[in-house]
Design an enzyme around this catalytic site. Structure first.
Site, PDB file in Angstrom:
ATOM      1  N   ASP A   1     -18.528  -4.567  21.646  1.00 27.16           N
ATOM      2  CA  ASP A   1     -18.737  -4.291  20.235  1.00 27.16           C
ATOM      3  C   ASP A   1     -17.648  -5.333  19.685  1.00 27.16           C
ATOM      4  O   ASP A   1     -16.592  -5.373  20.070  1.00 27.16           O
ATOM      5  CB  ASP A   1     -18.368  -2.826  20.036  1.00 27.16           C
TER       6      ASP A   1
ATOM      7  N   HIS B   1     -18.770   1.634  10.715  1.00 30.68           N
ATOM      8  CA  HIS B   1     -19.649   0.482  10.804  1.00 30.68           C
ATOM      9  C   HIS B   1     -21.041   1.016  10.990  1.00 30.68           C
ATOM     10  O   HIS B   1     -21.193   2.325  11.078  1.00 30.68           O
ATOM     11  CB  HIS B   1     -19.449  -0.212  12.211  1.00 30.68           C
TER      12      HIS B   1
ATOM     13  N   TYR C   1      -8.147   4.210  14.438  1.00 29.36           N
ATOM     14  CA  TYR C   1      -7.502   5.172  13.400  1.00 29.36           C
ATOM     15  C   TYR C   1      -6.968   6.238  13.913  1.00 29.36           C
ATOM     16  O   TYR C   1      -6.047   7.162  13.415  1.00 29.36           O
ATOM     17  CB  TYR C   1      -8.440   5.033  12.441  1.00 29.36           C
ATOM     18  N   GLN C   2      -7.436   6.884  14.858  1.00 30.00           N
ATOM     19  CA  GLN C   2      -6.890   8.163  15.443  1.00 30.00           C
ATOM     20  C   GLN C   2      -5.639   7.739  16.119  1.00 30.00           C
ATOM     21  O   GLN C   2      -4.829   8.768  15.821  1.00 30.00           O
ATOM     22  CB  GLN C   2      -7.874   8.790  16.690  1.00 30.00           C
TER      23      GLN C   2
ATOM     24  N   LEU D   1       0.095   3.705   1.308  1.00 28.15           N
ATOM     25  CA  LEU D   1       0.148   4.029   3.104  1.00 28.15           C
ATOM     26  C   LEU D   1       1.431   3.457   3.616  1.00 28.15           C
ATOM     27  O   LEU D   1       1.951   4.346   4.249  1.00 28.15           O
ATOM     28  CB  LEU D   1      -1.192   3.307   3.683  1.00 28.15           C
ATOM     29  N   ASN D   2       1.819   2.292   3.491  1.00 26.74           N
ATOM     30  CA  ASN D   2       2.871   1.877   4.090  1.00 26.74           C
ATOM     31  C   ASN D   2       4.371   2.542   3.719  1.00 26.74           C
ATOM     32  O   ASN D   2       5.240   2.964   4.513  1.00 26.74           O
ATOM     33  CB  ASN D   2       3.225   0.340   4.065  1.00 26.74           C
TER      34      ASN D   2
ATOM     35  N   HIS E   1     -13.895   3.296   7.442  1.00 24.10           N
ATOM     36  CA  HIS E   1     -13.566   2.279   8.373  1.00 24.10           C
ATOM     37  C   HIS E   1     -14.973   2.487   9.471  1.00 24.10           C
ATOM     38  O   HIS E   1     -14.991   1.723  10.526  1.00 24.10           O
ATOM     39  CB  HIS E   1     -12.252   2.842   9.267  1.00 24.10           C
TER      40      HIS E   1
ATOM     41  N   GLN F   1       0.761  -1.147   0.113  1.00 23.26           N
ATOM     42  CA  GLN F   1       0.057  -0.132  -0.141  1.00 23.26           C
ATOM     43  C   GLN F   1       1.083   1.211   0.181  1.00 23.26           C
ATOM     44  O   GLN F   1       1.872   1.247   0.639  1.00 23.26           O
ATOM     45  CB  GLN F   1      -0.772   0.320   1.362  1.00 23.26           C
TER      46      GLN F   1
END
Lengths: 777, 777
Positions: free
Chosen positions: B476, B458, B299-300, B171-172, B456, B169
């Site tokens: 959850d 739900h 993700y934060q 991203l990486n 991301h 990715q």
């Protein structure tokens, strides 16, 4: 009397006790009319009386010794303060002696249970602190029981084979008397002779008669139940100085009129023909010479309290009996066996019926460790266990332990690999515990090749469980029961204990034709034990246990050899498992592995059904959902899973058409009594002789914080049976760097001096003894 | 230069460092020909050069300050020693720069990841310790990358919507550049101008261009992905003093040519029409004014590192930008939001896609807490978090924190009830965290009424989870992924993340007609957020969150009111849940509760099927096995379970023909990607307006050591809806001692000053504000 005693106690404590702290709340009665000059006389009078009572666990001398140490021994003082806090709170609530009604977990059961536990503690507090309120509490409660008891019919709950009166089982009535005898002993002198006569006539004697003469099927057996019964009668016998009762306790009922073959409510045999009974028989028979108790550690823990507290009382009252030397000191030895039967968190391995989580932190083990310390030669390693327990009993053994800890005598209790024999003569198989410890990481194999284990036994010959510290890697299911939780079947054994937990398929061992060992028949199982073939725990690089079972399936012999091997090229030791089956007929063989965690991968394709069906119809198979299956074609099956941040891989030698089943408990379980735990079953169909070989690796780690997966794959390239004939088996494990570990094992001759020679693939191997192990790099 | 620098470093350290301990191993080059008298001159020369580099996170001044403190600040010294140990071990292994091939968890992925993490650390060590070997290591590895990079095509794994070159990715790849920019900055002066020119031309500039211009669908969005991309470009821009690159990082690509409505590999929208892009847009948009990040805490946490490390670099280089004051200091505020989004063990609540177990012990949070401390006014409560983290970053924020801890300035970070708004303007719903803490026991309700949460997110409007300390009482599910575990789908999102984890039925909220909210459509969901109706966390006796959802099902409104109530007659606070559904049409409504542990009892009879079928065919229902069901007739359904030695009872108001389903995940899961977790679903069929009311009690305890079950039963006698009309609801909870707790709630008017009057069963109630609560004994 009580005024005088109190006065003396007050003086004694004040003299020796530098800083009165926790006991400043004790109400002290001041008696101004007694002058100081009369003190000597009072003291003499006091001692003359006190020589008779207490006489069971505490004695006048031990009370004196304890008082002399108050405030000077931190762990004892802390334990005393805890007990005082607990008892004071109960006294504040008042006395409740309800009419018996409930099962375990229900109100009347729990109230009566709490009553006997608190009475015993109150009695001890009265002796140690001299505060009359404790004696009053015990006396008044005893009088309440003496009023109630003669009115009681059998307990209304009818489930037990031996119903009690206060509780639903005579067993719990016996618990009551074991504790209450001690309470009565402690306040004996405080109670008026009239009240004593009343208590003995209306409560203690009929109580002792009821649980013995009135319940022979309970009292006259060899079982943890009857141990409690025998000790209950023995304890009150010692308080009452009644030698007839004592003889009944020690040697059982002479004529019990029990029909042969009678069973208890769990299906356990009451008594074998011609079997001795009574306390001494209960010491003689269920303990092996190594101290293993044939019912398993959970019930050994339960029985340890009456065994040892009565031994202490006998030692105090009948020292000529030399009870602690009886059967080569078996009672103290059994405490060591029990401590060795724990994982790194002190929890007992749940062999046979055993509730998981029970541990050496239980009250029975506190008392057992204290007694074993004082009467077993003051082994400093026991002090380290007592330190973890963080409390001691309020008696001589307790203060001895607390003194030892205060004086920093404690040494670590090191659990090493051990092979514990089972059976009175040590010849009915056993349990091997093989440990490999590096730093804080301990892998532990528990391999069971024992006798049936009486009525609490499971049909699980040659089964095993496997631990990483206190984490179960491969589990023994334990019992199907929620002890003392009323909602779950009154806290009693659940039906699923019989239909699942005891069945062979619930264990990590071999099942032939979906039928449990001995066809699940208790009487047959009770006749046989597995046979030790070889054990060697001396070499940390390779520790082996090997045992045979010849009777579980007539016409079939099972031979299981397990080795915990520490090898270069592997991150951690691995477990090699060789299960050889030899049968006259063709059968289906299942070998389950009950793991925990999440499946990561497998090197074959899985078939997963659209709807789940039970794996079978009976013998425990009805409780397994079949979640997936596969027919194998590769020479090795590899299954990996992740549990508690570690990876595991099971590599198995397989043959074409072998099957693998992925199962989970919970089928035919309408009350959700079973956990939903997963298992892997290797299945061979229509086979006579079959050999299951597998290696279980623990490898790598995963952290949900760093999200780093380290060494997530198996290190094994191939696992191979390189040789097998009726006399030898050879297994080779080749790792991914090309290093081969070869194990050659003689399966018919276990002599340590026998010379062997074997040719495999043009190479000849020679060795002496049962096995040969080599590593080729 | 390097000789001179080294000499100075050696002197400096030796002068200030009393006891050289861990750094005695540093290889010191002695330079005998330089005389002491030249020292002043060398120092001046050194400082003149060093003012340019390092310039990102470390600066010449901060390096000087840090050096002056070495050996004096225990936590900093320990962190330095740990990093040194880790880097030295990697240096000893040698440099490996493999040709990219694998997914996350695979060798090449993990090796390249480790390379960038270690390079950054080695760079810092070079600056702080002055040992040239660290600079050599970084330089040589950079040269290896500069050799490899120009030869690389796109990464061979094709799954990503924005493939990288070194990783699968972009991203990486961006992760790589964020870290490596810092490494390069630290060794900039050490590397020869020729090598620097080579690195910039063949590695850094094409790298930055590739992840920006070359990957606009990745770079030009508002998402944690693009935050990494923006920061990667921004960091190297600052090192290279390249303002064009910096502008690209801060403000995005001017022309990206992206088609509208384009999606990423997880189905997330790339970019809304007319949306701003670049780092500043990524600060502007996803954070609410309370610091909540719309993707959720997992993700934060991931984005926190680039957000804050770049902010620090901007502060050092472009102080006029006042980045820490940007949007009212949102970056520091967001750290507080994140810390509040954790349970008692510091683990983030797994809202949206979130891997359970990720916590404030992660490296990103160490850096975030340190930066928030230094740039956010040195709040002493942050020091207590840093103390738990037990390590600091090796830079100015890190040493500031370590000094604060050394000087005992730390104060407890107290997590109180908090309502965090979502959305750029704080008007897109939010997440309420309601806590009730007594001693060491904390009950925590996490109620989510937020926006979609980007790709991301739900489909779980008005869902909740419930904790006892770090134990999930009602869970959850989190994500369906094993991050970085290669065996599990290359460590990436699993199919079941979409088919199960994101679906509404996977959450504790209402599902209409077995269809997920917004019909599971991302674009629709992305348009709407739930609406806050009422929050009050100020009274520990009753804390309330109430929110509405009007868009999840067109024609249907959902209104959920949850209260954590501390009441006499109850051992612990209980959770009251009122879910009101109002629809124009008749529907089926399901309300699930995903618990853990073992069912103890239920007050109705269960039907258990002989074989298990999936509960449905789609929208997540296909992943649930239906283990049991019941049709209810009593006015209250009561279900009890035991988990981690505590009892729980869920009491629900039910109506005739309501159903209860007992389910478990795992159906249609051929790769065992899902956990096998249980749930209870309350179902109402063919209903327009429906109200679900329940109370969840936590009560009593069970110990496997004492085998004592305390307070094992619910305290609730009856739970009743005593009043309901379009404007009010009234619920009465009567306990077994006869105490009644009545809650009256205004459901349409949330004004704090509105006066209400309501007549129920001949009694008139008057109050002001949203609710009225009374207790009648």
């Amino acid at each position: 009397m009580s005024f005088f005693k109190l006065f003396i106690n007050f003086r004694t404590i004040n003299n020796i006790f530098g800083k009165p702290n926790w006991f400043t709340n004790i109400q002290i009665m001041k008696i101004p009319f007694i002058k100081k000059s009369t003190f000597g006389l009072l003291l003499l009078f006091q001692m003359a009386v006190a020589q008779e009572h207490p006489s069971l666990v505490l004695t006048p001398q031990s009370v004196k010794d304890i008082r002399a140490q108050l405030g000077k021994v931190p762990l004892f003082d802390a334990s005393l303060a805890d007990v005082k806090f607990e008892v004071d709170a109960e006294i504040a609530l008042g006395i409740e002696v309800p009419i018996p009604k409930d099962f375990s977990g229900g109100y009347t059961h729990e109230r009566h249970k709490r009553n006997f536990l608190i009475m015993e503690k109150a009695g001890v507090l009265y002796q140690i602190l001299g505060d009359e309120k404790y004696a009053v509490y015990v006396r008044d409660m005893l009088l309440a029981y003496a009023k109630l008891y003669p009115t009681l019919p059998l307990h209304p709950q009818e489930r037990s084979y031996a119903r009690g009166k206060i509780f639903w089982q005579a067993l719990n009535d016996s618990n009551w008397l074991v504790y209450v005898s001690q309470a009565y002993d402690c306040v004996y002198d405080f109670i008026s002779p009239t009240d004593r006569a009343h208590l003995e006539k209306d409560l203690f004697r009929p109580f002792a008669d009821f649980i013995s003469i009135g319940s022979p099927q309970f009292f006259n057996r060899v079982h943890n139940h009857s141990t409690w019964g025998n000790v209950a009668v023995g304890m009150i016998a010692l308080v009452l100085h009644d030698d007839e009762l004592l003889d009944r306790a020690l040697n059982g009922l002479k004529n019990d009129g029990l029909p042969p073959g009678m069973k208890d409510s769990d299906g356990g045999l009451i008594r074998k023909e011609g079997q001795k009974t009574g306390f001494l028989a209960n010491v003689d028979e269920p303990f092996s010479p190594d101290g293993y108790y044939t019912e398993g550690p959970y019930y050994q823990r339960y029985a340890m309290y009456p065994f040892l507290i009565f031994a202490e009382a006998l030692q105090n009252n009948k020292p000529d009996l030399k009870i602690f030397e009886y059967k080569k000191g078996i009672l103290v030895k059994s405490v060591y066996a029990l401590l060795n039967l724990t994982n790194s968190a002190g929890e007992f391995f749940p062999l046979n019926d055993g509730q998981k989580g029970m541990s050496y932190y239980s009250r029975e083990l506190v008392s057992a460790v204290d007694i074993a310390y004082l009467f077993g030669g003051k082994d400093p390693s026991l002090l380290s266990i007592a330190e973890k327990q963080a409390r001691v009993s309020l008696n001589s053994p307790g203060i001895a332990v607390a003194l030892g800890i205060r004086d920093k005598l404690a040494k670590p209790f090191e659990k090493k690999s051990i092979d514990l024999s089972d059976g009175t003569d040590g010849k009915q198989g056993g349990v091997a515990i093989i440990r490999n410890k590096t730093g804080n990481d301990e892998l532990t194999l528990v391999m069971k090749y024992a006798a049936q284990g009486l009525s609490h036994g499971h049909y699980d010959k040659l089964s095993f469980s496997y631990y990483h510290n206190a984490t179960e890697i491969l589990q023994d299911y334990g019992l199907a029961r929620f002890v003392n939780i009323e909602q779950k079947g009154g806290g009693n054994y659940l039906k699923e204990n019989t239909t699942w937990a005891k069945q062979t398929i619930a264990h990590n061992t071999l099942i032939q034709n979906e039928t449990s060992h001995f066809n699940g028949d208790f009487e047959t199982g009770n006749k046989f034990a597995s046979e030790k073939y070889f054990y060697d725990g001396s070499n940390p690089k390779i520790q082996i246990i090997s045992a045979k079972e010849n009777n579980a399936y007539p016409g079939t012999t099972l031979h299981r050899t397990m080795a915990l091997i520490q090898e270069d090229g592997f991150e951690r030791p691995f477990l090699l498992d060789i299960m050889q089956v030899d049968s006259k007929t063709a059968n289906q063989y299942d070998l389950p592995f009950y793991y925990f965690g999440q499946l990561m991968s497998e090197n074959f394709s899985l078939e997963t059904p659209k709807s789940l069906e039970p794996l079978g119809k009976k013998n425990g198979y009805q409780h397994l959902w079949k979640e997936a299956s596969a027919t194998l074609s590769e020479p090795n099956a590899k299954i990996s899973w992740l549990d508690e941040e570690r990876f595991y891989t099971l590599t198995a030698v397989t043959h074409p058409n072998d099957e693998v089943l992925f199962v989970r408990t919970g089928a035919n379980d309408p009350n959700f009594n079973l956990r939903r735990d997963p298992g892997i079953i290797f299945r061979k169909k229509n086979a006579k002789n079959s050999t299951f070989v597998s290696v279980l690796e623990s490898h790598g780690s995963y952290s949900t914080v760093t999200e780093s997966a380290v060494n997530a794959s198996s290190s094994i390239a191939t696992l191979e049976i390189v040789y097998e004939d009726p006399y030898y088996i050879g297994v080779n494990i080749k790792n991914k760097s090309g290093v081969s570990s070869l194990l050659l094992f003689s399966t018919k001759d276990n002599s340590a001096v026998k010379k062997h020679q074997l040719k495999i693939k043009d190479k000849t191997y020679k060795w002496t003894g049962v096995y040969y192990k080599t590593t080729n790099k």
